[in-house]
Design a protein around this motif. Structure first.
Motif, mmCIF file in Angstrom:
data_model
loop_
_atom_site.group_PDB
_atom_site.id
_atom_site.type_symbol
_atom_site.label_atom_id
_atom_site.label_comp_id
_atom_site.label_asym_id
_atom_site.label_seq_id
_atom_site.Cartn_x
_atom_site.Cartn_y
_atom_site.Cartn_z
ATOM 1 N N SER A 303 0.833 -1.161 -0.234
ATOM 2 C CA SER A 303 -0.243 -0.123 0.023
ATOM 3 C C SER A 303 0.894 1.264 -0.112
ATOM 4 O O SER A 303 2.200 1.056 -0.017
ATOM 5 N N ALA A 304 0.418 2.329 -0.076
ATOM 6 C CA ALA A 304 0.865 3.750 0.029
ATOM 7 C C ALA A 304 1.934 3.835 1.017
ATOM 8 O O ALA A 304 1.365 3.587 2.274
ATOM 9 N N GLY A 305 3.127 4.164 0.898
ATOM 10 C CA GLY A 305 4.282 4.098 1.970
ATOM 11 C C GLY A 305 4.895 5.206 2.067
ATOM 12 O O GLY A 305 4.453 6.393 1.335
ATOM 13 N N GLU A 306 6.332 5.279 2.252
ATOM 14 C CA GLU A 306 7.168 6.356 2.466
ATOM 15 C C GLU A 306 7.553 6.749 1.219
ATOM 16 O O GLU A 306 8.105 5.814 0.207
ATOM 17 N N VAL A 307 7.876 8.147 0.749
ATOM 18 C CA VAL A 307 8.557 8.509 -0.373
ATOM 19 C C VAL A 307 10.199 8.440 -0.168
ATOM 20 O O VAL A 307 10.472 8.497 0.918
ATOM 21 N N ALA A 308 10.839 8.634 -1.269
ATOM 22 C CA ALA A 308 12.123 8.451 -1.232
ATOM 23 C C ALA A 308 12.639 8.883 -2.396
ATOM 24 O O ALA A 308 12.165 8.999 -3.813
ATOM 25 N N THR A 309 14.233 9.254 -2.654
ATOM 26 C CA THR A 309 14.732 9.633 -3.810
ATOM 27 C C THR A 309 16.212 8.922 -3.842
ATOM 28 O O THR A 309 16.838 8.952 -2.806
ATOM 29 N N GLY A 310 16.360 8.512 -5.025
ATOM 30 C CA GLY A 310 17.939 7.954 -4.948
ATOM 31 C C GLY A 310 18.294 7.358 -6.246
ATOM 32 O O GLY A 310 17.638 7.886 -7.399
ATOM 33 N N PHE A 311 19.371 6.975 -6.309
ATOM 34 C CA PHE A 311 20.225 6.364 -7.727
ATOM 35 C C PHE A 311 20.872 5.134 -7.648
ATOM 36 O O PHE A 311 21.253 4.613 -6.340
ATOM 37 N N SER A 312 20.965 4.215 -8.604
ATOM 38 C CA SER A 312 22.048 3.114 -8.687
ATOM 39 C C SER A 312 22.781 3.259 -9.903
ATOM 40 O O SER A 312 22.404 3.755 -10.781
ATOM 41 N N LEU A 313 24.044 3.154 -9.514
ATOM 42 C CA LEU A 313 25.235 3.083 -10.372
ATOM 43 C C LEU A 313 25.402 1.352 -10.883
ATOM 44 O O LEU A 313 25.439 0.657 -9.997
ATOM 45 N N TYR A 314 25.935 1.431 -12.362
ATOM 46 C CA TYR A 314 26.164 0.130 -12.706
ATOM 47 C C TYR A 314 27.409 0.126 -13.295
ATOM 48 O O TYR A 314 27.517 0.404 -14.475
ATOM 49 N N PRO A 315 28.541 0.304 -12.475
ATOM 50 C CA PRO A 315 29.908 0.655 -13.096
ATOM 51 C C PRO A 315 30.694 -0.306 -13.656
ATOM 52 O O PRO A 315 31.752 -0.171 -13.992
ATOM 53 N N ASP A 316 30.288 -1.603 -14.060
ATOM 54 C CA ASP A 316 30.925 -2.692 -14.740
ATOM 55 C C ASP A 316 31.679 -2.190 -16.030
ATOM 56 O O ASP A 316 33.001 -2.207 -16.463
ATOM 57 N N ALA A 317 30.835 -1.417 -17.102
ATOM 58 C CA ALA A 317 31.238 -0.959 -18.244
ATOM 59 C C ALA A 317 32.680 -0.001 -17.971
ATOM 60 O O ALA A 317 33.290 0.108 -18.667
ATOM 61 N N LEU A 318 32.415 0.924 -17.001
ATOM 62 C CA LEU A 318 33.326 1.986 -16.648
ATOM 63 C C LEU A 318 34.639 1.322 -16.045
ATOM 64 O O LEU A 318 35.820 1.756 -16.572
#
Length: 380
Positions: A303-318
């Motif tokens: 059900s409706a829960g807590e808001v959030a902001t974030g990011f995920s990095l996938y650095p394998d190619a780098l």
């Protein structure tokens, strides 16, 4: 012919040999140091959880992409994580439910999927990122995006590009400005994703055609999007995008906008972004705002829960790019009978040493660049 199939790895999995493993360690440390410096605390969730928890905590998480099996102890279905974010959501909603908000958490590790994405054959990937729990406003989006840029630069990325999107754009417009029947919304989203003008008209989304052209360089695309929004339904979102873009413009990044892009943003809400860098194949990461579902312990329903902001990095190619271009490190060969105190002093100031274990050991064969002669490191 003798078969060596026993030594083969499954498709999409690979070993990291010393050079790439060393680059991986340095890049991941640099990324995590940046996040740590901005007040984010690291958490270490397990690789395996109950499938229900992983699948229900975020909208758009597909359990069919996860490796699943029955736990012989609980006899419940378990799964290997394909994404860290639901696990961070679980921790925030349970173990850290009473912690002060905004709550800043970071993570790093490996994720595994049954099937690879698109043209990338990898099924096991590194994922690291940060989550700002309890807030999803412009200030949070600006902090998270700036943090992602700084982390990528610290790892060695150059000429970073950011593509903004509005994941809930169709829902927002369909509710008022460009009305759609409930059964049409998903079809219109799909045609916008494929940029198919004809298909969009056939799906009943003729009013959405201008969105196909509100893409490209940010300053131009945002003006086109504003021109479409004659009723002002998107005014707040457009103002938010302008504010976020202005905040990171001085970071030397290239900004673009594709407001209807949905691929990879299945659980994001009003704001999303994708990260790219020069010379790196494919995306380096994505992020945005989202909601952590509150799961009823009795029913298991989200059900409706807590808001959030974030990011995920996938650095394998780098990491692969950096590893291929990095110069080999200096290595100091320590002959039999070397002075241990001298060797310890040299290690303390940054030298890597390789000690001979027999007279037959050869410095060059062991990839050493220097030999300890007396108390000095002498280049071979």
């Amino acid at each position: 012919m003798e078969s060596h199939d026993a030594d083969l790895l499954p498709e999409g999995l690979e070993d990291r040999l010393p050079r790439e493993a060393a680059t991986t360690t340095r890049a991941m440390r640099a990324i995590q140091d940046v996040m740590h410096g901005h007040g984010y605390d690291r958490v270490l969730p397990p690789m395996i959880e109950f499938e229900q928890s992983l699948a229900a905590r975020m909208a758009g998480i597909r359990s069919r992409r996860m490796f699943r099996f029955v736990d012989p102890v609980s006899l419940r279905m378990m799964a290997l994580r394909s994404d860290f974010t639901p696990q961070i959501g679980r921790i925030a909603a349970t173990r850290l439910a009473e912690a002060a908000r905004p709550l800043r958490l970071m993570y790093a590790g490996q994720v595994l999927t049954i099937k690879a994405d698109g043209l990338d054959p990898a099924r096991e990937r590194l994922q690291c990122g940060a989550e700002l729990i309890g807030v999803d406003n412009v200030a949070a989006a600006t902090e998270v995006l700036g943090l992602a840029i700084e982390a990528l630069k610290a790892a060695g990325a150059h000429a970073i590009s950011i593509d903004f999107t509005l994941p809930d754009l169709v829902d927002t417009l369909a509710a008022q400005a460009f009305p759609l029947a409930p059964g049409q919304i998903e079809a219109v989203r799909g045609e916008l994703d494929t940029k198919d003008a004809g298909g969009l008209v056939d799906a009943g989304g003729e009013a959405y055609l201008p969105l196909l052209y509100a893409t490209g360089e940010f300053d131009i695309a945002i003006e086109r999007l504003a021109a479409i929004d004659t009723g002002g339904v998107l005014a707040d979102r457009i103002a938010a995008l302008r504010s976020i873009a202005a905040a990171v413009a001085g970071e030397g990044v290239r900004l673009t906008l594709d407001p209807s892009e949905r691929h990879g943003f299945e659980y994001q809400s009003w704001f999303g972004f994708t990260l790219y860098a020069d010379g790196v194949r494919g995306l380096l990461g994505r992020g945005g705002t989202y909601r952590i579902a509150a799961i009823d312990a009795g029913s298991g329903d989200g059900s409706a829960g807590e808001v959030a902001t974030g990011f995920s990095l996938y650095p394998d190619a780098l990491i692969a790019l950096l590893s291929a271009n990095e110069a080999p490190e200096d290595r100091l060969f320590l002959p039999i009978g070397h002075d241990r105190a001298t060797a310890a002093r040299l290690r303390a100031i940054g030298w890597r040493t390789v000690a001979a274990l027999s007279e037959a050991d050869d410095a060059a064969a062991l990839a050493c660049t220097h030999v300890l002669t007396g108390d000095q490191a002498v280049r071979i």
